[in-house]
Design a protein around this motif. Structure first.
Motif, PDB file in Angstrom:
ATOM      1  N   SER A  83      40.253  43.213  41.837  1.00  0.00           N
ATOM      2  CA  SER A  83      41.608  43.543  41.381  1.00  0.00           C
ATOM      3  C   SER A  83      42.020  44.946  41.821  1.00  0.00           C
ATOM      4  O   SER A  83      43.195  45.230  41.979  1.00  0.00           O
ATOM      5  CB  SER A  83      41.717  43.404  39.863  1.00  0.00           C
ATOM      6  OG  SER A  83      40.894  44.354  39.234  1.00  0.00           O
ATOM      7  N   ALA A  84      41.051  45.830  42.040  1.00  0.00           N
ATOM      8  CA  ALA A  84      41.366  47.189  42.490  1.00  0.00           C
ATOM      9  C   ALA A  84      41.706  47.219  43.972  1.00  0.00           C
ATOM     10  O   ALA A  84      42.452  48.082  44.418  1.00  0.00           O
ATOM     11  CB  ALA A  84      40.201  48.126  42.209  1.00  0.00           C
ATOM     12  N   GLY A  85      41.170  46.292  44.745  1.00  0.00           N
ATOM     13  CA  GLY A  85      41.396  46.285  46.188  1.00  0.00           C
ATOM     14  C   GLY A  85      42.708  45.618  46.552  1.00  0.00           C
ATOM     15  O   GLY A  85      43.191  44.710  45.873  1.00  0.00           O
ATOM     16  N   ASN A  86      43.311  46.117  47.603  1.00  0.00           N
ATOM     17  CA  ASN A  86      44.538  45.497  48.105  1.00  0.00           C
ATOM     18  C   ASN A  86      44.150  44.461  49.151  1.00  0.00           C
ATOM     19  O   ASN A  86      43.426  44.763  50.095  1.00  0.00           O
ATOM     20  CB  ASN A  86      45.473  46.536  48.735  1.00  0.00           C
ATOM     21  CG  ASN A  86      45.992  47.523  47.709  1.00  0.00           C
ATOM     22  OD1 ASN A  86      46.064  47.195  46.526  1.00  0.00           O
ATOM     23  ND2 ASN A  86      46.334  48.719  48.149  1.00  0.00           N
ATOM     24  N   GLY A  87      44.630  43.257  48.986  1.00  0.00           N
ATOM     25  CA  GLY A  87      44.285  42.216  49.944  1.00  0.00           C
ATOM     26  C   GLY A  87      42.852  41.759  49.738  1.00  0.00           C
ATOM     27  O   GLY A  87      42.314  41.787  48.636  1.00  0.00           O
ATOM     28  N   THR A 128      36.872  37.405  54.060  1.00  0.00           N
ATOM     29  CA  THR A 128      37.301  38.292  52.979  1.00  0.00           C
ATOM     30  C   THR A 128      37.498  37.487  51.710  1.00  0.00           C
ATOM     31  O   THR A 128      37.781  36.291  51.739  1.00  0.00           O
ATOM     32  CB  THR A 128      38.628  38.997  53.354  1.00  0.00           C
ATOM     33  OG1 THR A 128      39.625  38.016  53.658  1.00  0.00           O
ATOM     34  CG2 THR A 128      38.445  39.923  54.528  1.00  0.00           C
ATOM     35  N   SER A 130      39.398  37.523  47.862  1.00  0.00           N
ATOM     36  CA  SER A 130      40.465  38.122  47.067  1.00  0.00           C
ATOM     37  C   SER A 130      40.711  37.264  45.842  1.00  0.00           C
ATOM     38  O   SER A 130      40.263  36.112  45.770  1.00  0.00           O
ATOM     39  CB  SER A 130      41.756  38.245  47.898  1.00  0.00           C
ATOM     40  OG  SER A 130      42.162  36.961  48.338  1.00  0.00           O
ATOM     41  N   GLN A 133      46.438  34.456  43.382  1.00  0.00           N
ATOM     42  CA  GLN A 133      47.709  34.953  42.852  1.00  0.00           C
ATOM     43  C   GLN A 133      48.260  34.019  41.799  1.00  0.00           C
ATOM     44  O   GLN A 133      48.195  32.911  41.736  1.00  0.00           O
ATOM     45  CB  GLN A 133      48.735  35.129  43.975  1.00  0.00           C
ATOM     46  CG  GLN A 133      48.284  36.119  45.010  1.00  0.00           C
ATOM     47  CD  GLN A 133      48.154  37.538  44.466  1.00  0.00           C
ATOM     48  OE1 GLN A 133      48.771  37.906  43.469  1.00  0.00           O
ATOM     49  NE2 GLN A 133      47.332  38.322  45.121  1.00  0.00           N
TER      50      GLN A 133
END
Length: 133
Positions: A83-87, A128, A130, A133
């Motif tokens: 949640s802290a990382g973008n993308g 990656t 993530s 959403q």
């Protein structure tokens, strides 16, 4: 009375001394390993001696079983890191950012994937991860 030499003995000359060095006998030869086939198993062949490996202090301790609570806590840490990382975040970066052993991070990812909480993008060279959403 002197013994007479035959005609063939006269023709033979004594062997000249060889200048070649004598060949040393090889040390005890080890038997050749039997070729691997369908009929002889690897268990039938003698195993070569392995050198003793140095044990690290962490490896000396017996492994303890992981509990559901530990995996759940690690899943929370992975959730926070995602949640802290973008993308998306690579698996290597995720392992570095979570304060847990690598196998526990992987178990936590499995937990979150089973709950359908994460997206894994494997189309790039480096996959990656993530949050959905």
């Amino acid at each position: 009375m002197a013994k007479k030499q035959s005609a063939t003995e006269k023709k033979l000359k004594p062997a000249a001394k060889s200048t070649a060095k004598p060949v040393k006998k090889a040390a005890a030869k080890q038997p050749a390993a039997a070729p691997q086939s369908l009929f002889n198993d690897a268990a039938d062949e003698p195993k070569p001696a392995k050198p003793a490996a140095k044990k690290s202090p962490a490896a000396a301790a017996p492994a303890r079983p992981l509990t559901v609570e530990e995996i759940g806590h690690a899943a929370g840490e992975v959730w926070g890191a995602l949640s802290a990382g973008n993308g998306g975040v690579s698996l290597a970066a995720l392992k570095k950012s979570v304060a847990a052993p690598a196998d526990l991070v992987l178990l936590a990812l499995g937990w979150l994937a089973r709950e359908d909480k994460i997206d894994i993008n494997a189309s790039a060279k480096t996959p990656t991860i993530s949050l959905k959403q």
